[in-house]
Design an enzyme around this catalytic site. Structure first.
Site, mmCIF file in Angstrom:
data_model
loop_
_atom_site.group_PDB
_atom_site.id
_atom_site.type_symbol
_atom_site.label_atom_id
_atom_site.label_comp_id
_atom_site.label_asym_id
_atom_site.label_seq_id
_atom_site.Cartn_x
_atom_site.Cartn_y
_atom_site.Cartn_z
ATOM 1 C CG HIS A 1 94.617 -22.055 0.850
ATOM 2 N ND1 HIS A 1 94.839 -21.644 -0.439
ATOM 3 C CD2 HIS A 1 95.154 -21.086 1.639
ATOM 4 C CE1 HIS A 1 95.477 -20.483 -0.440
ATOM 5 N NE2 HIS A 1 95.669 -20.127 0.818
ATOM 6 C CB CYS B 1 91.924 -25.832 -5.442
ATOM 7 S SG CYS B 1 92.647 -24.215 -5.682
#
Length: 233
Positions: A126, A192
């Site tokens: 993440h 991301c």
């Protein structure tokens, strides 16, 4: 097989906590920052034969509540090694497969047939928004990842040394970055970008050298223990 399921790798690598729950978010990120698992050679050997989940449809975005829930179940994680990029302060345990807990407290492997040092070893974790979270999980790749930086993998027995050849933002559907390339042994790290929905940051490097744990330079061994406890037995 590089199946369509991996499309969820780039679509589902999550972000950020709820904007309306700042304090809740702080608690969640503190749990990630202070979680220091003990990774052992015995643990790695056992984890390699364990079953793993590769269903990316089940991976949720990283909210504050997900961080807290994952911490309650972190003891279920079985690590197969560690990854480090010392120039940017990245040092994380690697779990076999992908699920919410694994990606909240480290990196996960994208395919069941991956082997360190062979073909394209692809990992995801993440990204966490916020100026105080620039060193959390794979967030350092977004902020500080550059070509030429050293990237390392270890399975406790050997250390695999890579050098970054590219750091780029790709479309969420660009799953080809995880595919094997002819005559290339690579490491691919995916997270991301800050927008979460519009891009994925991909850091890739080529294999340069393989060491036994004891033969590796001390600074390389130390790169795995900057944010985690690291034990050989």
């Amino acid at each position: 097989m590089k199946s369509k399921a991996v499309e969820y790798t780039l679509l589902g690598v999550g972000v950020t906590a709820s904007l309306g729950l700042i304090f809740h978010n702080q608690i969640g990120t503190l749990m990630i920052k202070t979680y220091k698992p003990t990774v052992t050679q015995k643990m790695v050997a056992k984890a390699k034969t364990a079953k793993a989940n590769y269903d990316w449809k089940s991976v949720k975005s990283l909210t504050a509540q997900e961080m807290i829930n994952a911490r309650l179940h972190a003891g279920k994680l079985r690590y197969i090694g560690m990854v480090s990029v010392p120039e940017i302060g990245l040092s994380l345990p690697i779990s076999k497969g992908v699920n919410d807990i694994a990606l909240t407290f480290g990196a996960g492997t994208l395919y069941p047939d991956q082997e360190m040092g062979i073909n394209n070893y692809s990992l995801a974790s993440h990204f966490v928004q916020g100026s105080s979270n620039k060193k959390v999980l794979f967030s350092p790749i977004y902020y500080e990842g550059k070509t030429g930086q050293h990237m390392y993998l270890t399975d406790m027995s050997k250390i695999y040394s890579y050098q970054a050849t590219s750091v780029k933002v790709v479309q969420p559907t660009a799953v080809e970055v995880t595919y094997n390339q002819p005559n290339k042994n690579q490491l691919t790290l995916i997270t991301c970008d800050y927008t979460a929905e519009r891009g994925r940051v991909v850091m890739q490097g080529d294999l340069k050298q393989v060491y036994t744990w004891h033969d590796a330079p001390k600074e390389i061994r130390d790169s795995f223990s900057r944010t985690n406890e690291w034990h050989k037995s």
